[in-house]
Scaffold this active site. Structure first.
Site, short mmCIF file in Angstrom:
data_model
loop_
_atom_site.label_atom_id
_atom_site.label_comp_id
_atom_site.label_asym_id
_atom_site.label_seq_id
_atom_site.Cartn_x
_atom_site.Cartn_y
_atom_site.Cartn_z
N ASP A 177 -8.11 3.26 -24.06
CA ASP A 177 -7.15 2.93 -23.65
C ASP A 177 -5.86 3.09 -24.20
O ASP A 177 -5.60 3.02 -25.36
CB ASP A 177 -6.49 1.15 -23.96
CG ASP A 177 -5.36 0.93 -23.02
OD1 ASP A 177 -4.51 0.75 -23.65
OD2 ASP A 177 -5.56 -0.69 -22.77
N HIS A 178 -5.11 4.35 -23.31
CA HIS A 178 -4.27 5.12 -23.97
C HIS A 178 -2.92 4.31 -25.21
O HIS A 178 -2.47 4.97 -26.37
CB HIS A 178 -3.60 6.48 -23.61
CG HIS A 178 -2.51 5.68 -22.39
ND1 HIS A 178 -3.13 5.69 -21.22
CD2 HIS A 178 -0.94 6.27 -22.88
CE1 HIS A 178 -2.02 5.63 -21.19
NE2 HIS A 178 -0.52 5.25 -21.23
N HIS A 240 -3.19 -2.25 -20.46
CA HIS A 240 -2.83 -2.21 -21.70
C HIS A 240 -1.77 -3.46 -22.02
O HIS A 240 -2.12 -3.21 -23.33
CB HIS A 240 -1.88 -1.57 -20.84
CG HIS A 240 -2.26 -0.10 -20.36
ND1 HIS A 240 -3.19 0.64 -20.73
CD2 HIS A 240 -2.12 0.81 -19.78
CE1 HIS A 240 -3.56 1.74 -20.50
NE2 HIS A 240 -2.32 1.75 -19.27
#
Ligand code: NAD
Length: 484
Positions: A177-178, A240
């Protein structure tokens, strides 16, 4: 201040989907920056593996162009592009067939750290894991990095976890999950758990509410086909935004280690109440003279997919009882701006005249476009006009505090890939976390899909549908302005 680069062990990183959009825009330029920073030992290699028929020389040319296009900054700063390219190899591979697997197995036979990045369509995640196992590349030293989306509901996420678990241990699986790789997101933990100042106030006694906004100014563009099957809830909220909420709401872990942190995040998701129908608003953007509306952009004239969602969530535990979390995300909003705002309560009693106004402390964690942290404090307005109060930001702009070099953060992907090589899973989602997040969002999405009611239309360049504003107004609160 001197920048510290912590070396990592020599590695072989295989990028499945090494010719794809994500590899070109993020993964390969990110690796190049790490190379420039001196973080790639001499015998570390990057192996592109994709369906296109090309050889290693052609791949190097492809990567040179990608870096030139997407990382012009380092191209100027680091003169070693040619040297970096010598670390690259390419294998033509078919995730669903036999092509290339024997060659890849031969190429990666070594005692170096081996990481396999699944930067391909999600339907290929399972087949890749199976073939890695079949060809002897799924041993204890291997790690796999799995891109989003991780499933489209609880059932598919469970099925995917199951397939991966057949061939890899949980500590070998890195679900990206950047957002968790962003400097400021990690700073959120440093601020909370490294300072005495905030933690005593970090609860429902002192915090009025929390707002999380992830606003984009662009529409779905070329991703319309994918997006129309996902929508804002699946694309942003379930992953996110939930992760951001967890980092704000979680209890202090006993240690900053992967399982301690992830255990605490999991408890937050489990403590979330189901969202009431009246506490959620979904929207879809309209076009302008110059820009297509959502339905035309997604090429689905009947689409009921949301490009905007706002909701009120409750974390039902001692710390957060009666402190709502308002979350909103959308496309084609007035600006590209993402932030978390912790809005503190009013002082219990004002000693100042009424015209001093009402003032609140707000701690804002800005995620994009510029990362930084701002604390709004109330002070006296300068001048002889009596005791008037104003709110001013105590601005903790990293660039000013740390100097431009230190504040030139690695991109989230750079950091996360290096964490994979180091074997540090703290910033990656564990299988049970992902499943719990789906368990929370599934009933909401299922209801929408059953009703097939179109989302409320909102104007391009606005703050989303008016109903989203009402969501807060009726609680006597208001959203912060969407501002970069
Ligand atoms: P893409 O369509 O641009 O590239 C797909 C890649 O997969 C290509 O390299 C192609 O050769 C390879 N491929 C396709 N079929 C194959 C097969 N049978 N065997 C081997 N290789 C095959 O996709 P993308 O945009 O780079 O996305 C990759 C992954 O990253 C997806 O899971 C996507 O959801 C995720 N992701 C992408 C972005 C982005 O900005 N592009 C952002 C977040 C997540």
């Amino acid at each position: 201040m001197v920048s510290r680069v912590i070396p990592v062990d020599p590695f072989d990183l295989v990028i499945f989907g090494g010719t794809g959009d994500l590899a070109r825009r993020k993964i390969l330029p990110g690796l190049f920056r790490r190379f420039c920073a001196g973080q790639m030992e001499e015998d570390s290699r990057i192996i592109g593996a994709a369906r296109s028929d090309m050889d290693s020389e052609e791949y190097r040319h492809f990567v040179r162009e990608a870096i030139t296009e997407f990382d012009p900054k380092t191209k100027g700063e680091c003169a070693h592009l040619d040297e970096f390219l010598t670390r690259l190899h390419y294998v033509t591979i078919d995730a669903l067939g036999e092509t290339g697997w024997a060659e890849l197995a031969e190429l990666t036979r070594s005692d170096k750290v081996r990481a396999f990045y699944f930067s391909v369509a999600p339907r290929l995640f399972g087949p890749l894991a199976e073939r890695l196992h079949l060809h002897g590349m799924a041993d204890g030293e291997s790690r796999i990095v799995v891109e989003k989306p991780f499933g489209r509901d609880l059932e598919s996420a469970r099925a995917l976890n199951k397939v991966l678990a057949e061939h890899f241990e949980e500590n070998q699986i890195y679900r990206i999950d950047h957002y968790l790789g962003k400097e400021t997101v990690q700073n959120l933990m440093a601020i909370r758990f490294g300072n005495m100042l905030f933690e005593p106030l970090w609860n429902s006694q002192y915090v009025d509410h929390i707002q999380i906004t992830v606003a984009e100014s662009v529409g779905v563009g070329g991703r319309g086909g994918y997006y129309d099957r996902a929508g804002a809830m699946r694309d942003m909220m379930q992953n996110h935004m939930m992760q951001l909420l967890c980092l704000i709401a979680m209890e202090p872990p006993a240690k900053f280690n992967p399982d301690a942190v992830r255990d605490e995040k999991l408890k937050v998701i489990r403590a979330l109440d189901p969202v009431r129908e009246e506490d959620i608003v979904r929207g879809q953007y309209e076009g302008t003279e110059d820009l297509l509306g959502y339905r035309r952009e997604a090429e689905n004239p009947e689409s009921t997919t949301e490009s905007f969602v706002a909701l009120k969530a409750h974390v039902s535990n001692w710390r957060w009882a009666n402190t709502p979390f308002y979350l909103r995300t959308g496309k084609r909003l007035r600006e590209r701006a993402s932030e978390i705002a912790i809005v503190f309560k009013d002082a219990p009693h004002s000693i100042f005249d009424e015209d001093a106004g009402r003032h609140r402390n707000i701690l804002t964690i800005k995620l994009q476009p510029n990362e930084g942290i701002e604390l709004g404090v109330t002070i006296k307005e300068p001048g002889p006009g009596g005791m008037r109060l104003i709110d001013v930001p105590l601005d903790m702009s990293f660039a000013e505090a740390l100097g431009p070099e230190e504040a030139d953060f690695p991109d989230a992907y750079e950091r996360l890939i290096m964490d994979v090589i180091r074997g540090n899973q703290t910033l990656f989602m564990r299988g049970d976390e992902v499943e719990e997040a789906w368990a929370w969002t599934d009933p909401i999405i299922a209801q929408w899909e059953d009703d097939a009611v179109p989302p409320i239309r909102y104007a391009t360049g606005s703050s989303g549908p008016d109903d989203a504003l009402m969501l807060m107004h009726r609680d006597g609160r208001r959203w912060r302005e969407i501002k970069a």
